[in-house]
Structures are given as structure tokens and as C-alpha cells.
Design a protein around this motif. Sequence first.
Motif, PDB file in Angstrom:
ATOM      1  N   VAL A  19       0.847  -1.184   0.000  1.00 55.21           N
ATOM      2  CA  VAL A  19       0.000   0.000   0.000  1.00 55.21           C
ATOM      3  C   VAL A  19       0.886   1.239   0.000  1.00 55.21           C
ATOM      4  N   ILE A  22      -1.276   7.678   2.335  1.00 56.12           N
ATOM      5  CA  ILE A  22      -1.930   8.907   1.881  1.00 56.12           C
ATOM      6  C   ILE A  22      -1.977   9.956   2.985  1.00 56.12           C
ATOM      7  N   THR A  40      -4.727   6.353   6.146  1.00 56.04           N
ATOM      8  CA  THR A  40      -5.411   5.953   4.923  1.00 56.04           C
ATOM      9  C   THR A  40      -4.329   5.598   3.916  1.00 56.04           C
ATOM     10  N   ALA A  41      -4.609   4.582   3.125  1.00 54.18           N
ATOM     11  CA  ALA A  41      -3.612   4.105   2.173  1.00 54.18           C
ATOM     12  C   ALA A  41      -4.306   3.615   0.915  1.00 54.18           C
ATOM     13  N   SER A  42      -3.594   3.701  -0.188  1.00 54.64           N
ATOM     14  CA  SER A  42      -4.079   3.215  -1.469  1.00 54.64           C
ATOM     15  C   SER A  42      -3.409   1.875  -1.758  1.00 54.64           C
ATOM     16  N   GLU A  56      -8.021   0.541  -4.375  1.00 60.40           N
ATOM     17  CA  GLU A  56      -8.964   0.797  -3.289  1.00 60.40           C
ATOM     18  C   GLU A  56      -8.280   1.585  -2.180  1.00 60.40           C
ATOM     19  N   VAL A  57      -9.023   2.503  -1.555  1.00 60.30           N
ATOM     20  CA  VAL A  57      -8.500   3.273  -0.433  1.00 60.30           C
ATOM     21  C   VAL A  57      -8.961   2.598   0.857  1.00 60.30           C
ATOM     22  N   ARG A  59      -8.218   1.836   5.316  1.00 62.25           N
ATOM     23  CA  ARG A  59      -7.638   2.286   6.581  1.00 62.25           C
ATOM     24  C   ARG A  59      -6.678   1.217   7.063  1.00 62.25           C
TER      25      ARG A  59
END
Length: 121
Positions: A19, A22, A40-42, A56-57, A59
Amino acid sequence: MIYLRSKLNVADNSGARKVAFIGVIGKKNKDHADVGDIITASVKETIPNSPIKKGEVVRAVVVRTCFPIKRKDGLAVKFDKNACVIIDKQGNPRATRVFGPVVRELRDKFGKILSLAPEAI
């Protein structure tokens, strides 16, 4: 410390493998994340047929960092790679297993993650 766009390994069996960081949830002007922070991470890389899709984003909770974690007894703990565990909105892990050690500082806030991990350092 993990900065914007840093890549993290996912230390669970949720289906995501890597990931990109963000932002930190709940800390408005904080530009980096430490161990125990909710981020939050992509999702950048997944395994085939996983419930979590690329792009997808999500937690996640940071469980390991390359930056040393200093404790009150004078001990400093650091790991080879940065890693996180994907969680849902309630703070429970989306996976059933956590791979590798996690730090003991997660005990108060994320007891469920600590119980799934094989070792707490």
C-alpha cells in the motif's frame, strides 16, 4: 516515520500486499505517521482473487517502521521494513492472521491486532 507516498508492506492475510501512505486519520496537519497511527492508504499490489482490489482506499494501522521506536527504559526498536495491518471503520482487522512481529505499544489501543500476531516486541 512514514511520509506521504511511502510504500508499506501489508502484514496480514487480507489480500493486499503493498500500500502507499496517503494521510494520518485524526491528526490534521501531521505529515508523517508513527507506530500505532491509523492511516489511509491506497492499495498498490494484491494477490489474485482477493476481496481487496488494486486502487482501493483503505484504513490501516502502522505496526512496524524502519525508524527507531524509543522506549522509556532506553531501548530502541527498529525493523527492516515498514508494515501495516488493514482495519475496518470500527478498528478491527479485516484479516484473520497477522504475519511477523508487532510492537508492544499497540497493546492499549489495538489489542485484537496484538492477539493475532505471533510475537510482540
